[in-house]
Motif scaffolding. Structure first.
Motif, PDB file in Angstrom:
ATOM      1  N   LEU A 209    -171.873  86.809  93.151  1.00 40.09           N
ATOM      2  CA  LEU A 209    -171.157  86.556  94.402  1.00 40.09           C
ATOM      3  C   LEU A 209    -171.168  87.795  95.291  1.00 40.09           C
ATOM      4  O   LEU A 209    -171.350  87.705  96.507  1.00 40.09           O
ATOM      5  CB  LEU A 209    -169.718  86.120  94.118  1.00 40.09           C
ATOM      6  CG  LEU A 209    -169.533  84.714  93.577  1.00 40.09           C
ATOM      7  CD1 LEU A 209    -168.078  84.461  93.222  1.00 40.09           C
ATOM      8  CD2 LEU A 209    -169.999  83.677  94.593  1.00 40.09           C
ATOM      9  N   ALA A 210    -170.978  88.955  94.667  1.00 40.97           N
ATOM     10  CA  ALA A 210    -170.934  90.200  95.439  1.00 40.97           C
ATOM     11  C   ALA A 210    -172.254  90.439  96.152  1.00 40.97           C
ATOM     12  O   ALA A 210    -172.275  90.886  97.307  1.00 40.97           O
ATOM     13  CB  ALA A 210    -170.605  91.371  94.516  1.00 40.97           C
ATOM     14  N   TYR A 211    -173.346  90.143  95.485  1.00 41.25           N
ATOM     15  CA  TYR A 211    -174.651  90.327  96.111  1.00 41.25           C
ATOM     16  C   TYR A 211    -174.749  89.526  97.403  1.00 41.25           C
ATOM     17  O   TYR A 211    -175.102  90.056  98.453  1.00 41.25           O
ATOM     18  CB  TYR A 211    -175.764  89.898  95.150  1.00 41.25           C
ATOM     19  CG  TYR A 211    -177.121  89.850  95.809  1.00 41.25           C
ATOM     20  CD1 TYR A 211    -177.897  90.991  95.933  1.00 41.25           C
ATOM     21  CD2 TYR A 211    -177.618  88.662  96.342  1.00 41.25           C
ATOM     22  CE1 TYR A 211    -179.140  90.954  96.557  1.00 41.25           C
ATOM     23  CE2 TYR A 211    -178.851  88.614  96.972  1.00 41.25           C
ATOM     24  CZ  TYR A 211    -179.605  89.761  97.070  1.00 41.25           C
ATOM     25  OH  TYR A 211    -180.813  89.726  97.701  1.00 41.25           O
ATOM     26  N   HIS A 212    -174.406  88.266  97.339  1.00 43.36           N
ATOM     27  CA  HIS A 212    -174.500  87.419  98.526  1.00 43.36           C
ATOM     28  C   HIS A 212    -173.484  87.846  99.588  1.00 43.36           C
ATOM     29  O   HIS A 212    -173.769  87.795 100.780  1.00 43.36           O
ATOM     30  CB  HIS A 212    -174.288  85.961  98.144  1.00 43.36           C
ATOM     31  CG  HIS A 212    -175.398  85.396  97.310  1.00 43.36           C
ATOM     32  ND1 HIS A 212    -176.670  85.219  97.783  1.00 43.36           N
ATOM     33  CD2 HIS A 212    -175.428  84.992  96.020  1.00 43.36           C
ATOM     34  CE1 HIS A 212    -177.433  84.718  96.826  1.00 43.36           C
ATOM     35  NE2 HIS A 212    -176.701  84.575  95.743  1.00 43.36           N
ATOM     36  N   GLU A 213    -172.329  88.265  99.108  1.00 40.00           N
ATOM     37  CA  GLU A 213    -171.292  88.711 100.040  1.00 40.00           C
ATOM     38  C   GLU A 213    -171.761  89.930 100.829  1.00 40.00           C
ATOM     39  O   GLU A 213    -171.560  90.019 102.038  1.00 40.00           O
ATOM     40  CB  GLU A 213    -170.021  89.047  99.249  1.00 40.00           C
ATOM     41  CG  GLU A 213    -168.765  89.136 100.077  1.00 40.00           C
ATOM     42  CD  GLU A 213    -168.475  87.845 100.811  1.00 40.00           C
ATOM     43  OE1 GLU A 213    -168.172  87.922 102.003  1.00 40.00           O
ATOM     44  OE2 GLU A 213    -168.576  86.750 100.206  1.00 40.00           O
ATOM     45  N   GLN A 214    -172.402  90.838 100.133  1.00 41.66           N
ATOM     46  CA  GLN A 214    -172.926  92.035 100.775  1.00 41.66           C
ATOM     47  C   GLN A 214    -173.944  91.658 101.853  1.00 41.66           C
ATOM     48  O   GLN A 214    -173.960  92.245 102.935  1.00 41.66           O
ATOM     49  CB  GLN A 214    -173.596  92.910  99.713  1.00 41.66           C
ATOM     50  CG  GLN A 214    -174.014  94.281 100.204  1.00 41.66           C
ATOM     51  CD  GLN A 214    -174.815  95.029  99.148  1.00 41.66           C
ATOM     52  OE1 GLN A 214    -175.562  94.418  98.378  1.00 41.66           O
ATOM     53  NE2 GLN A 214    -174.659  96.335  99.103  1.00 41.66           N
TER      54      GLN A 214
ATOM     55  N   ALA B  83    -177.451  98.720  90.993  1.00 40.81           N
ATOM     56  CA  ALA B  83    -176.053  98.631  91.400  1.00 40.81           C
ATOM     57  C   ALA B  83    -175.950  98.565  92.923  1.00 40.81           C
ATOM     58  O   ALA B  83    -175.165  97.790  93.483  1.00 40.81           O
ATOM     59  CB  ALA B  83    -175.267  99.828  90.869  1.00 40.81           C
ATOM     60  N   ARG B  84    -176.773  99.358  93.596  1.00 41.27           N
ATOM     61  CA  ARG B  84    -176.766  99.357  95.054  1.00 41.27           C
ATOM     62  C   ARG B  84    -177.253  98.018  95.589  1.00 41.27           C
ATOM     63  O   ARG B  84    -176.707  97.466  96.542  1.00 41.27           O
ATOM     64  CB  ARG B  84    -177.648 100.487  95.572  1.00 41.27           C
ATOM     65  CG  ARG B  84    -177.535 100.750  97.077  1.00 41.27           C
ATOM     66  CD  ARG B  84    -178.426 101.909  97.481  1.00 41.27           C
ATOM     67  NE  ARG B  84    -179.812 101.679  97.068  1.00 41.27           N
ATOM     68  CZ  ARG B  84    -180.660 100.896  97.738  1.00 41.27           C
ATOM     69  NH1 ARG B  84    -180.286 100.305  98.834  1.00 41.27           N
ATOM     70  NH2 ARG B  84    -181.900 100.737  97.306  1.00 41.27           N
ATOM     71  N   GLU B  85    -178.288  97.484  94.975  1.00 38.72           N
ATOM     72  CA  GLU B  85    -178.834  96.206  95.424  1.00 38.72           C
ATOM     73  C   GLU B  85    -177.807  95.087  95.266  1.00 38.72           C
ATOM     74  O   GLU B  85    -177.635  94.264  96.169  1.00 38.72           O
ATOM     75  CB  GLU B  85    -180.100  95.867  94.625  1.00 38.72           C
ATOM     76  CG  GLU B  85    -180.845  94.671  95.153  1.00 38.72           C
ATOM     77  CD  GLU B  85    -181.509  94.936  96.499  1.00 38.72           C
ATOM     78  OE1 GLU B  85    -182.043  96.045  96.698  1.00 38.72           O
ATOM     79  OE2 GLU B  85    -181.475  94.040  97.360  1.00 38.72           O
ATOM     80  N   ILE B  86    -177.130  95.054  94.119  1.00 35.59           N
ATOM     81  CA  ILE B  86    -176.103  94.035  93.904  1.00 35.59           C
ATOM     82  C   ILE B  86    -174.926  94.274  94.838  1.00 35.59           C
ATOM     83  O   ILE B  86    -174.311  93.332  95.330  1.00 35.59           O
ATOM     84  CB  ILE B  86    -175.611  94.039  92.433  1.00 35.59           C
ATOM     85  CG1 ILE B  86    -176.765  93.752  91.480  1.00 35.59           C
ATOM     86  CG2 ILE B  86    -174.504  93.029  92.231  1.00 35.59           C
ATOM     87  CD1 ILE B  86    -176.379  93.829  90.027  1.00 35.59           C
ATOM     88  N   SER B 114    -164.418  97.846  85.454  1.00 37.44           N
ATOM     89  CA  SER B 114    -165.494  98.779  85.147  1.00 37.44           C
ATOM     90  C   SER B 114    -166.816  98.347  85.762  1.00 37.44           C
ATOM     91  O   SER B 114    -167.804  99.067  85.689  1.00 37.44           O
ATOM     92  CB  SER B 114    -165.650  98.907  83.626  1.00 37.44           C
ATOM     93  OG  SER B 114    -166.064  97.669  83.074  1.00 37.44           O
ATOM     94  N   ARG B 115    -166.856  97.185  86.375  1.00 27.27           N
ATOM     95  CA  ARG B 115    -168.125  96.705  86.924  1.00 27.27           C
ATOM     96  C   ARG B 115    -168.078  96.438  88.417  1.00 27.27           C
ATOM     97  O   ARG B 115    -168.814  95.623  88.944  1.00 27.27           O
ATOM     98  CB  ARG B 115    -168.577  95.448  86.177  1.00 27.27           C
ATOM     99  CG  ARG B 115    -169.036  95.755  84.759  1.00 27.27           C
ATOM    100  CD  ARG B 115    -169.609  94.527  84.090  1.00 27.27           C
ATOM    101  NE  ARG B 115    -170.038  94.826  82.733  1.00 27.27           N
ATOM    102  CZ  ARG B 115    -169.261  94.787  81.665  1.00 27.27           C
ATOM    103  NH1 ARG B 115    -167.998  94.472  81.805  1.00 27.27           N
ATOM    104  NH2 ARG B 115    -169.748  95.072  80.469  1.00 27.27           N
ATOM    105  N   GLY B 116    -167.158  97.123  89.093  1.00 35.35           N
ATOM    106  CA  GLY B 116    -167.199  97.063  90.544  1.00 35.35           C
ATOM    107  C   GLY B 116    -166.204  96.115  91.190  1.00 35.35           C
ATOM    108  O   GLY B 116    -166.349  95.787  92.367  1.00 35.35           O
ATOM    109  N   ILE B 178    -161.565  84.139 102.914  1.00 35.51           N
ATOM    110  CA  ILE B 178    -162.391  84.388 101.739  1.00 35.51           C
ATOM    111  C   ILE B 178    -163.699  83.606 101.853  1.00 35.51           C
ATOM    112  O   ILE B 178    -163.701  82.449 102.270  1.00 35.51           O
ATOM    113  CB  ILE B 178    -161.626  83.996 100.457  1.00 35.51           C
ATOM    114  CG1 ILE B 178    -160.586  85.076 100.137  1.00 35.51           C
ATOM    115  CG2 ILE B 178    -162.582  83.771  99.289  1.00 35.51           C
ATOM    116  CD1 ILE B 178    -159.705  84.761  98.955  1.00 35.51           C
ATOM    117  N   SER B 179    -164.812  84.224 101.493  1.00 34.06           N
ATOM    118  CA  SER B 179    -166.095  83.542 101.651  1.00 34.06           C
ATOM    119  C   SER B 179    -166.904  83.470 100.360  1.00 34.06           C
ATOM    120  O   SER B 179    -168.055  83.041 100.375  1.00 34.06           O
ATOM    121  CB  SER B 179    -166.914  84.208 102.761  1.00 34.06           C
ATOM    122  OG  SER B 179    -166.966  85.601 102.593  1.00 34.06           O
ATOM    123  N   SER B 180    -166.321  83.889  99.256  1.00 27.72           N
ATOM    124  CA  SER B 180    -166.967  83.718  97.952  1.00 27.72           C
ATOM    125  C   SER B 180    -165.905  83.325  96.936  1.00 27.72           C
ATOM    126  O   SER B 180    -164.871  83.989  96.830  1.00 27.72           O
ATOM    127  CB  SER B 180    -167.657  85.007  97.504  1.00 27.72           C
ATOM    128  OG  SER B 180    -168.797  85.276  98.281  1.00 27.72           O
TER     129      SER B 180
END
Lengths: 220, 220
Positions: A209-214, B83-86, B114-116, B178-180
């Motif tokens: 979800l974070a990927y698409h949100e970004q 991590a940056r891509e996601i 721990s995962r963002g 909210i969008s996700s």
DNA sequence: AGGAGTTTGTGAAGGGGGGAACAAACTCGA
DNA sequence: TCGAGTTTGTTCCCCCCTTCACAAACTCCT
């Protein structure tokens, strides 16, 4: 082993994608039945299941011809056929290993019971948890796994332990005779051929979800 | 909106299947880094992630050329790039709605932090739960959703309510901005275009296992 | 400097799945 | 009995994904 006529039963090789949707159709049919609906069209059922109606019809055609042209599907009949195909017309005994926060939630989840599964044992390696009762089931020592699997004929195990313990638990499950594992631990399990593993990783779903949100945010 | 050179950045359209695996690679890289590994081949990383090495290389090639032929991948460097891509190099604020058994478990799950991801609020419609503290966070009334989303800039919401409440909660989430949405309720959510929904259904996963288990038992 | 060994990145082929479109089959009314 | 309307089951086509196989590129040793 012997070659069978491929027309004997319409769906001797149901696509994996279809199998993953059958439980969704089943859930929608249960809801329709509870709402008093006796018959439904592929359009209605597809809407309730959140899929394309052509896809729904093709999925169902893999099971057989259970609809009537010009009319639709009999809700109760189709519901039974799908339940039978999935194999949830009778209960499957299940064990849950790792009674932390998630294990508690899984043990208490009423959806399992109502959809063809029965939690027969809760196991945890921590002696401090022994005797604790969750959802009317007492937590037992992990060492009892093999006996429990044998006594109840358990084929499906749920791993809800921390990642470091997951592989050891899976190994013990396989050793005890379990051949299907649902893994909630964030780790890759390696198992012998013939053993199925499905994984549910909460943080992976969020990361997708974070990927698409970004992307949305950056005007992509 | 404006046309971009397709070579500006190698992966302006990463396949969905690849995106779903990137978090798995990231997890494997973190484990390798913690084990003190500085460099790894596609073969090693693929093993740790449970995928084919050719698939891994093709996946990574969508992000860019971050490996060195004859050598492999620098663990820390690749880890950062993924991590940056996601989009998890900085924390995403998240709200959880529905603090039942599952909501408790999710709120307490350390893997998010721990995962963002950072859980900034727990919401529940039941007044009896108000003031309850889970994982150092006080449960707040559902009506405060819009204010919380606005104040924290929340883009991701988690639905952990019973099925009957899920659509209403999703509607309110969308209304609040909210969008996700990550949906744990066993129901199909309908949302406007531009809103992403991912679902996690525990009993569906078990039913898929049951299907295959049934096949094994009947000598198919 | 050059060759042997290693590993990445990619092109091509094959399989599976999704969706539109249509023929077959059923109901209903006259 | 027959025609109009409805809905399923299926065919066809296209796209995505997976996998194999190999050229390109790097290291190491002599």
């Amino acid at each position: 082993m012997t070659a069978r006529s491929s027309s004997e039963s319409p769906g001797r090789d149901i696509p994996e994608a279809t199998i993953a949707r059958l439980p969704v159709y089943l859930r929608a049919l249960v809801a329709l039945a509870e709402a008093g609906t006796a018959t439904c069209s592929s359009e209605e059922l597809a809407l309730a299941a959140g899929v394309n109606s052509a896809k729904l019809r093709k999925d169902l055609s893999h099971l057989g011809s259970y609809g009537t042209r010009g009319v639709g599907y009999d809700v109760d009949y189709l519901r039974y056929q799908i339940a039978r195909e999935i194999g949830v017309t009778q209960d499957w005994p299940v064990v849950i290993v790792g009674i932390g926060n998630l294990g508690h939630a899984l043990a208490s989840y009423s959806g399992f019971r109502s959809r063809g599964f029965r939690v027969v044992a809760l196991l945890d390696a921590d002696p401090a948890r022994r005797g604790e009762v969750v959802a009317d089931i007492a937590v037992q020592p992990f060492a009892d796994l093999e006996r429990i699997v044998r006594e109840h004929g358990v084929a499906i195990g749920v791993v809800a332990t921390p990642a470091v313990a997951a592989q050891d638990v899976a190994d013990a499950m396989v050793e005890a005779g379990i051949s299907s594992i649902l893994n909630f631990a964030p780790s890759v399990l390696s198992v012998p051929d013939g053993v199925d593993v499905r994984k549910v990783d909460l943080s992976i779903e969020l990361q997708i979800l974070a990927y698409h949100e970004q992307r949305k945010a950056s005007g992509g």
